[in-house]
Structure formats: structure tokens, C-alpha cells
Design an enzyme around this catalytic site. Structure first.
Site, PDB file in Angstrom:
ATOM      1  N   GLU A 139      10.075  17.294  14.798  1.00 37.34           N
ATOM      2  CA  GLU A 139      10.339  17.294  13.389  1.00 37.34           C
ATOM      3  C   GLU A 139       9.667  17.956  12.333  1.00 37.34           C
ATOM      4  OE1 GLU A 139      11.400  13.283  10.489  1.00 37.34           O
ATOM      5  OE2 GLU A 139       9.389  13.311  11.738  1.00 37.34           O
ATOM      6  N   GLY A 196      -4.403   0.677   5.018  1.00 38.04           N
ATOM      7  CA  GLY A 196      -3.308   0.436   6.045  1.00 38.04           C
ATOM      8  C   GLY A 196      -3.822  -0.084   7.154  1.00 38.04           C
ATOM      9  N   ASP A 211      -5.630   4.601   1.699  1.00 37.61           N
ATOM     10  CA  ASP A 211      -5.036   5.807   2.785  1.00 37.61           C
ATOM     11  C   ASP A 211      -4.989   4.840   4.012  1.00 37.61           C
ATOM     12  OD1 ASP A 211      -7.636   5.173   4.101  1.00 37.61           O
ATOM     13  OD2 ASP A 211      -8.417   7.415   3.438  1.00 37.61           O
ATOM     14  N   GLY A 212      -4.335   5.633   5.164  1.00 36.97           N
ATOM     15  CA  GLY A 212      -3.854   4.878   6.380  1.00 36.97           C
ATOM     16  C   GLY A 212      -5.017   4.214   6.861  1.00 36.97           C
ATOM     17  N   GLU A 222      10.150   2.216  10.503  1.00 34.06           N
ATOM     18  CA  GLU A 222      11.202   3.249  10.363  1.00 34.06           C
ATOM     19  C   GLU A 222      10.374   4.582  10.017  1.00 34.06           C
ATOM     20  OE1 GLU A 222      13.308   5.866   9.143  1.00 34.06           O
ATOM     21  OE2 GLU A 222      12.665   5.296   7.060  1.00 34.06           O
ATOM     22  N   LYS A 252       0.838  -1.176   0.035  1.00 37.28           N
ATOM     23  CA  LYS A 252       0.019   0.016  -0.140  1.00 37.28           C
ATOM     24  C   LYS A 252       1.002   1.238   0.077  1.00 37.28           C
ATOM     25  CE  LYS A 252      -1.478   2.641   2.919  1.00 37.28           C
ATOM     26  NZ  LYS A 252      -1.486   4.161   2.177  1.00 37.28           N
TER      27      LYS A 252
END
Length: 481
Positions: A382, A211, A206-207, A249, A174
Site C-alpha cells: 500500500e 493509543g 499519539d499511538g 479497519e 483519540k
């Protein structure tokens, strides 16, 4: 306008069971450049079923045959590199020259490294001379779900799909719905290479949809995910119900320690690295810690580099940075720049709003903040945009303390001509990777972090082993070896 609404399931492009159109936005123009379909539960189930059915035969395929197919995939990939670069540039805004020479080749680079590492896998090996009839077998884990991001699309697809293929796993990919075109092209490459039906499957979504469905699916044995720390947490929770293996990751907040004895190009190199890909890299050196004796000059150099960094549409040839991926990302970066100003950091380059002469597209001004204090928002969080935070330090111990004072731990950087210092810092910095004096990691070295950066180790032999189970066997008949 590109229209690619089908999914790659069981060796063919098929219409989705329940189509939901989704526009892919060109971030340079803010206009739709493609339309894809987002999958639903039925599409996910069909892809997983195809992978499950294909697994026994693929797992039993001799490693040499799996390797030969991956070598064929590499040949196809390299012959269509520019086509891949064009897709990446269009979907996520990488400048076309950079997309063709860096973004697209990242995929073939990793494929080559996996091919080199693959013969090192010892599929059945003795436990040791103390147990002459004991063996350790390495076996593919099963059906894996691969969820990849938009910022380096082929870098991440290659780091997941290729080692899974070599390991003998079957899979459902995906890709990010922000940048699906390159992954669909990769599926074309897989098909052209002649992999058996069902070994590799692709469903866009999508997530919250595909997902989440992959993360919860009882027939998926492993999820390999690259993306935000927030999404990584959600995937881990969803996967826990079925006790899947999960490799993550995630994000980063890398520190670049620049000492007074660093080479003349160290600061410029660090600033350019930060701005590369418009700052949209999890391993970006976003915090530049500079020894006080060299700090003022470093700030001047950073200001000059930022001023000379051109910003232009992705389709334009030449050396420049492109837009960030979407409006949400642009707004978030603007919020961080505003926060930096409000909290008292010294803005020495860039700042709020669009670059001069630009009135359309998600372009961010290359921005440098000096005199950033530990604990400021732009030092801790971040940003994922072309925004550099510069911090002075007085001692090596202070630099290490500031660098390590983060929940992230992906990549840290050191610039110094003192070899003993570099060695000390390489061990003292809390991160999965440490790069020094502008030298990249070795080919096939693992990519991954610690803490909130996740703990995946992608690339080389470590990347293949992530998709393997370890089986302990006793009373092995050694005469059959």
C-alpha cells in the site's frame, strides 16, 4: 496560529494533567498551523473514569432519547459544515472545496444513515417458536476506546462515535495527532447537542501514548481502530491482555478490473478515484487491471488524466489535489516511485520530486506506472499516495487470480457491461466490498474488509451492532412485553 491544548473530559474542556505541546503542521506550507497537547496516563485515566461513571445511566437511557440527541447532533453538524471543512483542510491538506463538499459531509452522511438504521435494532427479541420463553437481548458493551486516522477524519469519527452513542456505550476518542482539530470541533458539537457529561470524552495523544494506554486499560471493554495494519497488530496484542473486543479497519490494495466492454469513462473514472484525496484512502483502486484488448488505450487515457490533474495548496479554491499529510508520508511515496522505476515498471506520468512550479509543501506528482508485473513492490504494498499501477490481463480467471493475490482485502472494483460477469466477479473477488461500474455502495452498507484489511463492519445497522453484546435469557415472562 490556533492553540487548543485542552481535552474534553466529563462534559467540559479541561487542562491536561501533564502537558506536552505538539505542533499540527499545515502540509501545504510545512509550517505549524496549530498547537495541541498530547495526553499522558493521568489524562487517559481521567477520561476513562468519566466514561465508566457515565455508563450505567447512559446505557439505561431509553433508545428514543439517545436517538433524539444524535438527531440534534446532526442538525448542529450540518449547520457548521463549512467550519468543519475548514478545519479538515488546514490540518491534513484536503483542498478546501473538496473538504467542504466531500470530507466534512462524510460525517453527516454517516450520522443520517445511522439514524435511519437505528429503529431496526430489536433490543429484546424471541429466540424462536421452538423456545417460547427464550429471549435474545442486545446490550451496550461498555466503555469503548476510539482511535481514528488523519486521512478522512470525520468519516471515521462518525463511523465510530455515533453508533457507540446510539448503542448506549460511553467512550474516549483519540484522534490522530496529525489531524486533531476536526475532532475537537466535533467534541464542541457533542457538547452543544447536550449529551450527558462523561458519555463522550476526547484526549489527544499519539499511538505510543494515549493509543497504547486505551488499548491496555482494564476499564475499556472495546477498541475500535482505523489506521495502518502495523498499528492494528500492535493494538490487538496490547488489547489481548484484558481480552477486549477489537475491531480493525486497516489498509488496502484494491484492484480495479477493467474489461474491454467497459463504458467509455471507466478508465478515467478509475484514475480520478485513485488520485482523489491525493491517494490517501484505504479503499483506493490502486491497481488497475485492464483486459489486453483495451490496455494500450487505457494507458493513454490514464496518462492524459494524470497530466490534467492539477496540484495546488489546500486553501486554493477549485478542482485539484492537495499535498499528502506530512514529510514522512511524502518520503515514503517517493521511495515507492523510485522502487517502481528500479523494478522495471514503465513510468508514463508523474514521477519523483515536487510538481512543476512547487518548491514547498508535501506535494506529490500524480503518477502512473504501466506494465507493472504481479509481485513488484508497487503492486504488492500500500503506497497511500497518488500512484497508480496498471497491469494487463488476458482472461477473467487471470484477473481474479492477480486481484486476489494480496494479503489485503478491502475494496475491489469491476468495470464491465456484462451483468453475468459482474455477478461472478462480485462473488469471486476476496474483499469486504466490491463496487462496480462506478456505482457506490448503498447508503448504510457496511464498510470493512478481510485479511490484513481488518474485519470491522462500519456503517448502518452493522456498525451499531459492533458496539452491542448479545445476551441469552431463559424463562422470560412474556406477559411483561
Amino acid at each position: 496560529m490556533i492553540e487548543r491544548r485542552e481535552f474534553y473530559i466529563n462534559g467540559a474542556w479541561v487542562a491536561p494533567a501533564a502537558a506536552k505541546d505538539h505542533p499540527v503542521i499545515d502540509p501545504s506550507t510545512e509550517e505549524a498551523c496549530a498547537t495541541i497537547s498530547l495526553g499522558g496516563q493521568a489524562d487517559t485515566d481521567a477520561a476513562v473514569a468519566a466514561a465508566r461513571a457515565a455508563f450505567p445511566a447512559w446505557a439505561a437511557t431509553p433508545p428514543a432519547e439517545r436517538l433524539a440527541l444524535v438527531q440534534r447532533l446532526l442538525e448542529i453538524y450540518e449547520s457548521r459544515n463549512d467550519e468543519m471543512g475548514q478545519a479538515i483542510s488546514l490540518e491534513m491538506g484536503a483542498p478546501i472545496d473538496m473538504a467542504r463538499t466531500s470530507q466534512a459531509p462524510a460525517g453527516s452522511y454517516h450520522i443520517r444513515n445511522f439514524i435511519t438504521a437505528f429503529p431496526q435494532i430489536d433490543w429484546i427479541r424471541p429466540l424462536g417458536p421452538h423456545a417460547p420463553n427464550a429471549r435474545i437481548a442486545m446490550e451496550p458493551i461498555g466503555v469503548v476506546g476510539l482511535i481514528t486516522p488523519w486521512n478522512w477524519p470525520m468519516n471515521q469519527v462518525a463511523l465510530k462515535a455515533v453508533p457507540a452513542l446510539l448503542a448506549g456505550c460511553t467512550m474516549v476518542l483519540k484522534p490522530s495527532e496529525e489531524a486533531p482539530l476536526s475532532s475537537m470541533l466535533f467534541a464542541d458539537f457533542v457538547h452543544q447537542a447536550g449529551f450527558p457529561a462523561g458519555v463522550f470524552n476526547l484526549v489527544n495523544g499519539d499511538g505510543a501514548g494515549v493509543g497504547s494506554q486505551l488499548s491496555k486499560h482494564p476499564d475499556v471493554q472495546m477498541i475500535s481502530f482505523t489506521g495502518s495494519t502495523r498499528a492494528g497488530r500492535a493494538i490487538s496484542l496490547a488489547a489481548a491482555e484484558t481480552l477486549k473486543r477489537v475491531t480493525l479497519e486497516l489498509g488496502g490494495k484494491g484492484a480495479n478490473l477493467v474489461f474491454a466492454d467497459a463504458d467509455d469513462k471507466a478508465v478515467e473514472r478509475g484514475v480520478r478515484h485513485m488520485f482523489n484525496n491525493s491517494g490517501q484512502s484505504c479503499n483506493a483502486p490502486s491497481r488497475m487491471l485492464v483486459e489486453r484488448a483495451a490496455y494500450d488505450r487505457a494507458v493513454d487515457i490514464a496518462r492524459e488524466v494524470a497530466a490534467k490533474t492539477a496540484v495546488a495548496p489546500a486553501a486554493q479554491a477549485g478542482k485539484h489535489i492537495g499535498p499528502v499529510v506530512n514529510k514522512r508520508q511524502w518520503d515514503q511515496i517517493q521511495g515507492y516511485i523510485q522502487k517502481g522505476i528500479e523494478e522495471g515498471a514503465r513510468l508514463v506520468a508523474g514521477g519523483l520530486g515536487l510538481p512543476e512550479g512547487v518548491n514547498k509543501g508535501y506535494f506529490v506528482r500524480p503518477t502512473v506506472f504501466a506494465d507493472v508485473k504481479p509481485g513488484m513492490t508497487i503492486e504488492k504494498e500500500e503506497i497511500f499516495g497518488p500512484v497508480l499501477a496498471m497491469i494487463p490481463f488476458d482472461t477473467e480467471d487471470e484477473a481474479v487470480r492477480i486481484a486476489n493475490d494480496t494479503p489485503y482485502g478491502l475494496t475491489n472494483y469491476v468495470q464491465s457491461s456484462d451483468g453475468k460477469r459482474r455477478n461472478r466477479l462480485a462473488r469471486a473477488l476476496h474483499s469486504g466490498m466490491v463496487e462496480m461500474n462506478g456505482e457506490s455502495r448503498g447508503a448504510g452498507a457496511p464498510f470493512g474488509g478481510v485479511g490484513m484489511s481488518g474485519r470491522a463492519r462500519e456503517g448502518g445497522i452493522w456498525g451499531i451492532e459492533e458496539f452491542l453484546e448479545v445476551k441469552s435469557i431463559s424463562a422470560w415472562d412474556g406477559t411483561q412485553e
